[in-house]
Design a protein around this motif. Sequence first.
Motif, PDB file in Angstrom:
ATOM      1  N   UNK A 354     -17.648  11.936 -20.206  1.00 46.24           N
ATOM      2  CA  UNK A 354     -16.853  11.045 -19.357  1.00 46.24           C
ATOM      3  C   UNK A 354     -17.756   9.917 -18.865  1.00 46.24           C
ATOM      4  N   UNK A 355     -17.153   8.747 -18.574  1.00 53.75           N
ATOM      5  CA  UNK A 355     -18.045   7.653 -18.167  1.00 53.75           C
ATOM      6  C   UNK A 355     -18.540   7.871 -16.739  1.00 53.75           C
ATOM      7  N   UNK A 356     -19.559   7.098 -16.379  1.00 50.47           N
ATOM      8  CA  UNK A 356     -20.238   7.314 -15.093  1.00 50.47           C
ATOM      9  C   UNK A 356     -19.270   7.244 -13.915  1.00 50.47           C
ATOM     10  N   UNK A 357     -18.359   6.265 -13.937  1.00 48.18           N
ATOM     11  CA  UNK A 357     -17.429   6.104 -12.815  1.00 48.18           C
ATOM     12  C   UNK A 357     -16.522   7.328 -12.671  1.00 48.18           C
ATOM     13  N   UNK A 358     -16.043   7.799 -13.821  1.00 47.74           N
ATOM     14  CA  UNK A 358     -15.154   8.968 -13.797  1.00 47.74           C
ATOM     15  C   UNK A 358     -15.908  10.180 -13.245  1.00 47.74           C
ATOM     16  N   UNK A 359     -17.170  10.282 -13.636  1.00 50.34           N
ATOM     17  CA  UNK A 359     -17.979  11.406 -13.150  1.00 50.34           C
ATOM     18  C   UNK A 359     -18.111  11.350 -11.623  1.00 50.34           C
ATOM     19  N   UNK A 360     -18.347  10.149 -11.103  1.00 48.44           N
ATOM     20  CA  UNK A 360     -18.453  10.011  -9.640  1.00 48.44           C
ATOM     21  C   UNK A 360     -17.140  10.395  -8.967  1.00 48.44           C
ATOM     22  N   UNK A 361     -16.031   9.990  -9.588  1.00 48.10           N
ATOM     23  CA  UNK A 361     -14.715  10.330  -9.006  1.00 48.10           C
ATOM     24  C   UNK A 361     -14.527  11.848  -8.980  1.00 48.10           C
ATOM     25  N   UNK A 362     -14.928  12.500 -10.069  1.00 47.64           N
ATOM     26  CA  UNK A 362     -14.772  13.964 -10.125  1.00 47.64           C
ATOM     27  C   UNK A 362     -15.667  14.647  -9.094  1.00 47.64           C
ATOM     28  N   UNK A 363     -16.901  14.144  -8.957  1.00 49.89           N
ATOM     29  CA  UNK A 363     -17.772  14.709  -7.911  1.00 49.89           C
ATOM     30  C   UNK A 363     -17.117  14.561  -6.542  1.00 49.89           C
ATOM     31  N   UNK A 364     -16.488  13.411  -6.323  1.00 49.24           N
ATOM     32  CA  UNK A 364     -15.859  13.160  -5.010  1.00 49.24           C
ATOM     33  C   UNK A 364     -14.709  14.121  -4.714  1.00 49.24           C
ATOM     34  N   UNK A 365     -13.912  14.415  -5.752  1.00 46.81           N
ATOM     35  CA  UNK A 365     -12.687  15.188  -5.462  1.00 46.81           C
ATOM     36  C   UNK A 365     -12.884  16.702  -5.555  1.00 46.81           C
ATOM     37  N   UNK A 366     -14.037  17.130  -6.042  1.00 51.73           N
ATOM     38  CA  UNK A 366     -14.227  18.578  -6.231  1.00 51.73           C
ATOM     39  C   UNK A 366     -14.519  19.267  -4.896  1.00 51.73           C
ATOM     40  N   UNK A 367     -13.719  20.284  -4.573  1.00 51.82           N
ATOM     41  CA  UNK A 367     -13.982  21.058  -3.357  1.00 51.82           C
ATOM     42  C   UNK A 367     -15.217  21.928  -3.539  1.00 51.82           C
ATOM     43  N   UNK A 368     -15.425  22.346  -4.779  1.00 51.93           N
ATOM     44  CA  UNK A 368     -16.555  23.231  -5.088  1.00 51.93           C
ATOM     45  C   UNK A 368     -17.155  22.771  -6.416  1.00 51.93           C
ATOM     46  N   UNK A 424     -16.853  32.281  -5.490  1.00 52.44           N
ATOM     47  CA  UNK A 424     -15.782  31.268  -5.560  1.00 52.44           C
ATOM     48  C   UNK A 424     -14.870  31.420  -4.340  1.00 52.44           C
ATOM     49  N   UNK A 425     -14.540  32.687  -4.062  1.00 48.18           N
ATOM     50  CA  UNK A 425     -13.661  32.949  -2.921  1.00 48.18           C
ATOM     51  C   UNK A 425     -14.323  32.478  -1.618  1.00 48.18           C
ATOM     52  N   UNK A 426     -15.601  32.811  -1.492  1.00 47.13           N
ATOM     53  CA  UNK A 426     -16.332  32.434  -0.273  1.00 47.13           C
ATOM     54  C   UNK A 426     -16.377  30.903  -0.133  1.00 47.13           C
ATOM     55  N   UNK A 427     -16.642  30.229  -1.244  1.00 45.53           N
ATOM     56  CA  UNK A 427     -16.749  28.766  -1.199  1.00 45.53           C
ATOM     57  C   UNK A 427     -15.419  28.142  -0.789  1.00 45.53           C
ATOM     58  N   UNK A 428     -14.332  28.663  -1.365  1.00 49.36           N
ATOM     59  CA  UNK A 428     -13.024  28.066  -1.077  1.00 49.36           C
ATOM     60  C   UNK A 428     -12.552  28.385   0.342  1.00 49.36           C
ATOM     61  N   UNK A 429     -13.108  29.453   0.907  1.00 49.48           N
ATOM     62  CA  UNK A 429     -12.692  29.829   2.270  1.00 49.48           C
ATOM     63  C   UNK A 429     -13.608  29.271   3.347  1.00 49.48           C
TER      64      UNK A 429
END
Length: 466
Positions: A354-368, A424-429
């Motif tokens: 994925x291009x650099x901008x898309x990668x930054x967007x994904x980093x931004x929206x990821x909860x974990x 995963x559970x701990x991170x999401x909680x």
Amino acid sequence: MDRLIVISNREPYVHEYNGESIDCSVPTGGVVAAIDPVMQNAKGTWIAWGSGDADKDCSDTKGCVKVPPEDPKYTLRRIWLTQKEVNDYYLGFSNRVIWPVCHLFQENAQFRKNYWETYKSVNMRFAEAAAEELEKGGKVFIQDVHFSLVPDMLRNKVPEAAIALFWHIPFPAAETFSCIPWRSDILKGLLSADMIGFHTKAHADNFIATVCREFPQAKVNNNIISYNGRRTKIAAIPIGIDYTSYAKNSSMPSIIKGAETTRKSINAERIILGVDRLDYTKGILNRFLAFERYLESSPRAREKVSFIQIASPTRVNINEYREMKRKIEENVGRINGRFQTPSWTPIIYINRKVDEDKLLMLYRIADVAMVTPVIDGMNLVAKEYVAVNDKGVLILSEFAGASEGMKDAIVVNPYDIESMAKAIQKALKMKQKDKINHCTKLRKEVKDHDIFWWLDEFFRQWESDC
Ligand code: GDG
């Protein structure tokens, strides 16, 4: 800083034909990501394999071109390799001998003599180019396992040269490394450098133990190896990222807006992210199995949590990689088939860069973010994620070099599927205030030990008395 001559296998900018026009792109991978900002701040030349099909048409007769194209800061000097050289030196010796052995996958290694012969001759070509560049002065900073023989080859041509090498991947125990039939030449080649850097003390200690096993006459004092009339400093200096650029670029309005649009397009309340080259060291399958276990044990998470995995293609001509890809994709299909609904996809698997901008967007929206390699020299993705996202949670493998500094992550054993599912559970909680605390500490660590700290520290140790 003195003029810097960097040597690496992968070039930082690749020119490729796109119909009649030529595109210039930055290849995927940790070494380029780490060293390019350094070179942009230093004067000098970066010597690398010219791998793009339009590279020759964009370089002068010596293979040189100024980069980055939009704002030239340094010279890229390309070395032309034949297909056979690429097959034997790069895909062969570097990726099917040194890479698997150093990552404890000896069963994937192919100890072929033709790989070794070509590795030697390609190392000589790079040493010759570096010797020519040294006529204009400077220090030679060699990157990675592709060039273990260059320090000695170059030293024979320019005895007084300042030469150092950074080994970007793990260095295994002496008994493991010693299964390489040409180990003695590799170690001798490396020991002609003034300094060799590793990400962790464990890797540095393993290197010293391997040298002592191979050359009982070598003396070690305070991490300095004296062998064959030379002294080589062995240092553990964990590589970082350009934190400020990641933090700044990811806050640009276009990225914030793009992130919002991407977020809305995914039909899930929470997002877990993985970003890796599709490599057998990165633990991608175990991560999916942990996510499957999490969905099994937490029925309420179904239709609410999606896992986005960027698996960017790498070393696609090597059988072991094709086999691993097949297995991973079979499991993505199986897990999605098991849980998917018309409106929700459990694992969104993207087998493209994925291009650099898309990668930054994904980093931004990821909860974990799950960074769970089974073994890794450092792992820059862990650092990039925390630089971009100030309220996300990082799940990090204890076998990534990054876990040495990033102790405030949720640290997991990537072989233990059950405990990764619990992580995963701990991170999401995790509560908001705990997340902020988690991020603040991790961001401070990544900011304090960024790529410029790494380079300064490397040069400080290189220049201090041996
Ligand atoms: C070696 C060592 C060590 C990945 N996919 C995409 C993409 N990437 C970028 C990441 C990151 C880089 O590639 C990968 O960095 P890693 O650190 O994971 O690793 P390796 O390539 O294995 O590198 C490693 C590193 O050297 C440095 O010393 O940390 O341990 O194995 O920057 O963001 N970038 C984009 N699209 C992708 O699809 N744009």
